[in-house]
Motif scaffolding. Structure first.
Motif, PDB file in Angstrom:
ATOM      1  N   TYR A  31      10.677 -14.950 -17.209  1.00  0.00           N
ATOM      2  CA  TYR A  31       9.351 -14.382 -16.903  1.00  0.00           C
ATOM      3  C   TYR A  31       8.832 -14.951 -15.579  1.00  0.00           C
ATOM      4  CZ  TYR A  31       4.589 -12.719 -17.919  1.00  0.00           C
ATOM      5  OH  TYR A  31       3.379 -12.076 -17.876  1.00  0.00           O
ATOM      6  N   LEU A  32       8.924 -16.269 -15.417  1.00  0.00           N
ATOM      7  CA  LEU A  32       8.404 -16.898 -14.204  1.00  0.00           C
ATOM      8  C   LEU A  32       9.230 -16.515 -12.980  1.00  0.00           C
ATOM      9  CD1 LEU A  32       7.504 -20.420 -15.615  1.00  0.00           C
ATOM     10  CD2 LEU A  32       5.917 -18.627 -14.896  1.00  0.00           C
ATOM     11  N   ARG A  33      10.531 -16.366 -13.137  1.00  0.00           N
ATOM     12  CA  ARG A  33      11.355 -15.904 -12.015  1.00  0.00           C
ATOM     13  C   ARG A  33      10.908 -14.515 -11.571  1.00  0.00           C
ATOM     14  NH1 ARG A  33      15.718 -19.007 -10.935  1.00  0.00           N
ATOM     15  NH2 ARG A  33      16.358 -20.507 -12.543  1.00  0.00           N
ATOM     16  N   ARG A  34      10.647 -13.668 -12.528  1.00  0.00           N
ATOM     17  CA  ARG A  34      10.200 -12.310 -12.207  1.00  0.00           C
ATOM     18  C   ARG A  34       8.826 -12.342 -11.553  1.00  0.00           C
ATOM     19  NH1 ARG A  34       9.948  -7.312 -16.591  1.00  0.00           N
ATOM     20  NH2 ARG A  34       9.219  -5.714 -15.132  1.00  0.00           N
ATOM     21  N   LEU A  35       7.935 -13.186 -12.055  1.00  0.00           N
ATOM     22  CA  LEU A  35       6.594 -13.272 -11.492  1.00  0.00           C
ATOM     23  C   LEU A  35       6.633 -13.771 -10.052  1.00  0.00           C
ATOM     24  CD1 LEU A  35       3.534 -13.096 -11.860  1.00  0.00           C
ATOM     25  CD2 LEU A  35       3.586 -15.410 -12.817  1.00  0.00           C
ATOM     26  N   MET A  36       7.442 -14.805  -9.782  1.00  0.00           N
ATOM     27  CA  MET A  36       7.533 -15.316  -8.413  1.00  0.00           C
ATOM     28  C   MET A  36       8.175 -14.285  -7.486  1.00  0.00           C
ATOM     29  SD  MET A  36       6.012 -18.208  -8.606  1.00  0.00           S
ATOM     30  CE  MET A  36       5.061 -17.709 -10.058  1.00  0.00           C
ATOM     31  N   ALA A  37       9.154 -13.533  -7.982  1.00  0.00           N
ATOM     32  CA  ALA A  37       9.791 -12.504  -7.149  1.00  0.00           C
ATOM     33  C   ALA A  37       8.832 -11.372  -6.837  1.00  0.00           C
ATOM     34  CB  ALA A  37      11.031 -11.953  -7.859  1.00  0.00           C
ATOM     35  N   GLU A  38       7.925 -11.068  -7.761  1.00  0.00           N
ATOM     36  CA  GLU A  38       6.977  -9.980  -7.549  1.00  0.00           C
ATOM     37  C   GLU A  38       5.993 -10.294  -6.426  1.00  0.00           C
ATOM     38  OE1 GLU A  38       6.065  -6.890  -9.175  1.00  0.00           O
ATOM     39  OE2 GLU A  38       8.170  -6.911  -9.747  1.00  0.00           O
ATOM     40  N   GLY A 326       6.915  -0.281   8.250  1.00  0.00           N
ATOM     41  CA  GLY A 326       6.056  -1.312   8.797  1.00  0.00           C
ATOM     42  C   GLY A 326       4.570  -1.038   8.683  1.00  0.00           C
ATOM     43  N   GLU A 327       3.869  -1.220   9.798  1.00  0.00           N
ATOM     44  CA  GLU A 327       2.413  -1.079   9.813  1.00  0.00           C
ATOM     45  C   GLU A 327       1.970   0.308   9.372  1.00  0.00           C
ATOM     46  OE1 GLU A 327       0.075  -3.184  10.292  1.00  0.00           O
ATOM     47  OE2 GLU A 327       1.094  -4.948  11.100  1.00  0.00           O
ATOM     48  N   ARG A 328       2.735   1.302   9.703  1.00  0.00           N
ATOM     49  CA  ARG A 328       2.402   2.668   9.276  1.00  0.00           C
ATOM     50  C   ARG A 328       2.347   2.741   7.748  1.00  0.00           C
ATOM     51  NH1 ARG A 328       6.370   7.876  10.324  1.00  0.00           N
ATOM     52  NH2 ARG A 328       5.518   9.213   8.671  1.00  0.00           N
ATOM     53  N   TYR A 329       3.317   2.145   7.101  1.00  0.00           N
ATOM     54  CA  TYR A 329       3.353   2.155   5.632  1.00  0.00           C
ATOM     55  C   TYR A 329       2.223   1.317   5.050  1.00  0.00           C
ATOM     56  CZ  TYR A 329       5.275   1.648   0.903  1.00  0.00           C
ATOM     57  OH  TYR A 329       5.457   1.661  -0.459  1.00  0.00           O
ATOM     58  N   LEU A 330       1.957   0.185   5.682  1.00  0.00           N
ATOM     59  CA  LEU A 330       0.886  -0.679   5.196  1.00  0.00           C
ATOM     60  C   LEU A 330      -0.444   0.064   5.211  1.00  0.00           C
ATOM     61  CD1 LEU A 330       0.559  -4.438   6.095  1.00  0.00           C
ATOM     62  CD2 LEU A 330      -1.448  -3.007   5.793  1.00  0.00           C
ATOM     63  N   ARG A 331      -0.735   0.756   6.312  1.00  0.00           N
ATOM     64  CA  ARG A 331      -1.995   1.482   6.412  1.00  0.00           C
ATOM     65  C   ARG A 331      -2.068   2.631   5.410  1.00  0.00           C
ATOM     66  NH1 ARG A 331      -1.104   0.706  12.003  1.00  0.00           N
ATOM     67  NH2 ARG A 331      -0.192   2.791  12.154  1.00  0.00           N
ATOM     68  N   ALA A 332      -0.930   3.321   5.239  1.00  0.00           N
ATOM     69  CA  ALA A 332      -0.936   4.522   4.410  1.00  0.00           C
ATOM     70  C   ALA A 332      -0.994   4.204   2.924  1.00  0.00           C
ATOM     71  CB  ALA A 332       0.311   5.360   4.708  1.00  0.00           C
ATOM     72  N   THR A 333      -0.512   3.020   2.513  1.00  0.00           N
ATOM     73  CA  THR A 333      -0.380   2.746   1.074  1.00  0.00           C
ATOM     74  C   THR A 333      -1.146   1.512   0.610  1.00  0.00           C
ATOM     75  OG1 THR A 333       1.615   1.350   1.241  1.00  0.00           O
ATOM     76  CG2 THR A 333       1.936   3.753   1.168  1.00  0.00           C
ATOM     77  N   GLN A 334      -1.918   0.881   1.480  1.00  0.00           N
ATOM     78  CA  GLN A 334      -2.557  -0.371   1.099  1.00  0.00           C
ATOM     79  C   GLN A 334      -3.558  -0.204  -0.042  1.00  0.00           C
ATOM     80  OE1 GLN A 334      -4.902  -2.028   4.307  1.00  0.00           O
ATOM     81  NE2 GLN A 334      -5.377   0.009   5.109  1.00  0.00           N
ATOM     82  N   HIS A 335      -4.077   0.990  -0.236  1.00  0.00           N
ATOM     83  CA  HIS A 335      -5.025   1.234  -1.321  1.00  0.00           C
ATOM     84  C   HIS A 335      -4.412   2.073  -2.436  1.00  0.00           C
ATOM     85  CE1 HIS A 335      -8.055  -0.570   1.161  1.00  0.00           C
ATOM     86  NE2 HIS A 335      -7.934   0.354   2.096  1.00  0.00           N
ATOM     87  N   PRO A 340      -5.754  -2.264 -12.207  1.00  0.00           N
ATOM     88  CA  PRO A 340      -6.478  -3.457 -11.726  1.00  0.00           C
ATOM     89  C   PRO A 340      -5.570  -4.461 -11.041  1.00  0.00           C
ATOM     90  CG  PRO A 340      -7.219  -2.871 -13.922  1.00  0.00           C
ATOM     91  CD  PRO A 340      -6.050  -1.974 -13.621  1.00  0.00           C
ATOM     92  N   SER A 341      -4.308  -4.527 -11.459  1.00  0.00           N
ATOM     93  CA  SER A 341      -3.403  -5.497 -10.854  1.00  0.00           C
ATOM     94  C   SER A 341      -3.071  -5.147  -9.413  1.00  0.00           C
ATOM     95  CB  SER A 341      -2.103  -5.589 -11.658  1.00  0.00           C
ATOM     96  OG  SER A 341      -1.397  -4.357 -11.624  1.00  0.00           O
ATOM     97  N   MET A 342      -3.432  -3.928  -8.932  1.00  0.00           N
ATOM     98  CA  MET A 342      -3.130  -3.518  -7.572  1.00  0.00           C
ATOM     99  C   MET A 342      -4.263  -3.832  -6.611  1.00  0.00           C
ATOM    100  SD  MET A 342      -0.155  -2.477  -8.035  1.00  0.00           S
ATOM    101  CE  MET A 342       0.111  -1.928  -6.356  1.00  0.00           C
ATOM    102  N   GLN A 343      -5.312  -4.487  -7.082  1.00  0.00           N
ATOM    103  CA  GLN A 343      -6.453  -4.776  -6.213  1.00  0.00           C
ATOM    104  C   GLN A 343      -6.048  -5.650  -5.029  1.00  0.00           C
ATOM    105  OE1 GLN A 343      -9.489  -6.401  -8.732  1.00  0.00           O
ATOM    106  NE2 GLN A 343     -10.012  -4.436  -9.638  1.00  0.00           N
ATOM    107  N   ALA A 344      -5.058  -6.481  -5.218  1.00  0.00           N
ATOM    108  CA  ALA A 344      -4.633  -7.379  -4.142  1.00  0.00           C
ATOM    109  C   ALA A 344      -3.473  -6.793  -3.349  1.00  0.00           C
ATOM    110  CB  ALA A 344      -4.239  -8.734  -4.720  1.00  0.00           C
ATOM    111  N   ARG A 345      -3.234  -5.483  -3.470  1.00  0.00           N
ATOM    112  CA  ARG A 345      -2.062  -4.892  -2.818  1.00  0.00           C
ATOM    113  C   ARG A 345      -2.081  -5.088  -1.304  1.00  0.00           C
ATOM    114  NH1 ARG A 345       2.205  -1.678  -3.007  1.00  0.00           N
ATOM    115  NH2 ARG A 345       2.528  -0.166  -1.324  1.00  0.00           N
TER     116      ARG A 345
END
Length: 365
Positions: A31-38, A326-335, A340-345
């Motif tokens: 579980y912790l290995r998966r959490l750290m990888a995420e 890269g940045e294009r993807y970050l801007r397009a998908t950051q929200h 609720p777990s995606m709030q910090a995306r």
């Protein structure tokens, strides 16, 4: 069977729990290995163990526990060791976000005088804050949370780990320290305090090194630009191209199953999220596939310091899309995403992009 040396509350039923405690430890470590990888968090070591009956009995006798089942909270315990203090803080934040806790402290803060120096965060975990479906229902870890009053997770840096291991071995496990004269013990205490100060400097240096490496450019790229690679970053997310909305769940499921065979099968919700990410890019699916095929082998895994096990196929896709666009993807998908777990995306994407941005060959976003 009990005896005069057996603590109150230790019965045959409790003794039988040891048959499955090792399995609970294995599941916790996974579980912790998966959490750290995420996150992703670069862990030096993630390990979990179950306490032996002999160790349990010694602790109960030393502490005088009347109700061992509820008073001993480290029958299963795990340790996460990371390289830098920044990664330690991120690991701690991930644990706090994921688990319900009855203890959240650094026992080293409670030490004073010549015994200062211990620096390790301790968590007592009693279950998950929300159902992640990472714990197998009816499995050993699920059984543990129902049978006992918590398990322990420790988080510390490699420098703090080295200090704590030697200090524990000498002061608490060895008879040498106890047999020293008061003056001899005082000299050892002073040296441990000096080592603690050096350990703090080492943690600071490791953090500076990590920050420096993060901002350095990677090796010179050798991959030539392709015609369908955008020449420059747009100032706004791109306008969707024809056929972008034709991306469907069935096609995405089959594609990512073939591309990431070792990663975990995503849920239906996860697949819908993958489709949302792909549509946000605005390119036809065939064009997206061609871009990912051109990613150098191992680029994402090596720079995010993880392999394809312990993560879902959607997360593997998310990482490769970030590496390619890269940045294009970050801007397009950051929200993207409504969970609720995606709030910090946005912050997670930016952290991953800092690890990848100077390692992506020229000709990409």
């Amino acid at each position: 069977m009990t005896s005069a040396l057996t603590p109150v509350g230790f019965d045959e039923q409790l003794a039988q729990e040891w048959d499955w405690l090792p399995g609970a430890a294995v599941e916790l470590e996974e579980y912790l290995r998966r959490l750290m990888a995420e996150e992703p968090i670069n862990a030096h070591l993630i390990t979990a163990r179950s306490k032996s009956i002999a160790s349990f009995l010694r602790k109960c006798r030393a502490k005088g526990y009347a109700d061992p089942r509820h008073q001993v909270t480290d029958l299963v315990a795990a340790r996460v060791i990371v390289y830098t203090s920044a990664e330690r803080e991120r690991a701690m934040a991930a644990i706090r976000a994921r688990f319900t806790l009855t203890e959240d402290r650094n026992p080293g803060d409670e030490r004073d005088g010549d015994h200062k120096g211990y620096d390790c965060w301790h968590f007592i975990v009693t279950g998950e804050r929300f159902d992640s479906q990472w714990i197998q229902r009816g499995g050993d870890l699920d059984h543990y949370f129902h049978a006992f009053n918590g398990l322990e997770i420790q988080v510390r840096t490699v420098a703090a780990h080295a200090w704590a291991e030697y200090e524990h071995a000498l002061r608490y496990k060895s008879t040498q320290y106890a047999e020293l004269s008061p003056q001899g013990r005082a000299e050892i205490d002073a040296l441990f305090l000096e080592a603690h100060q050096l350990r703090q400097r080492l943690d600071d240096s490791f953090l500076s090194i990590a920050d420096r490496l993060r901002d350095l450019p990677g090796p010179a790229a050798t991959v030539a630009p392709r015609d369908d690679a955008p020449a420059a970053l747009p100032s706004q997310p791109p306008v969707p191209q024809p056929n972008a909305d034709d991306i469907e769940i069935a096609a995405v499921r089959a594609w990512i199953a073939a591309r990431y065979p070792d990663a975990e099968e995503p849920s239906d919700q996860g697949l819908r999220f993958a489709v949302e990410l792909l549509r946000a890019i605005g390119d036809p699916l065939d064009q997206i596939k061609r871009r990912l095929e051109r990613l150098p082998a191992g680029l994402v895994a090596n720079n995010l310091r993880r392999d394809s096990t312990g993560i879902s196929r959607v997360r593997a896709l998310d990482d490769e899309l970030l590496a390619s666009y890269g940045e294009r993807y970050l801007r397009a998908t950051q929200h993207a995403g409504s969970d609720p777990s995606m709030q910090a995306r946005r912050d997670q994407l930016r952290w991953r992009w800092r690890l990848l941005r100077n390692k992506v060959p020229r000709g990409r976003d």
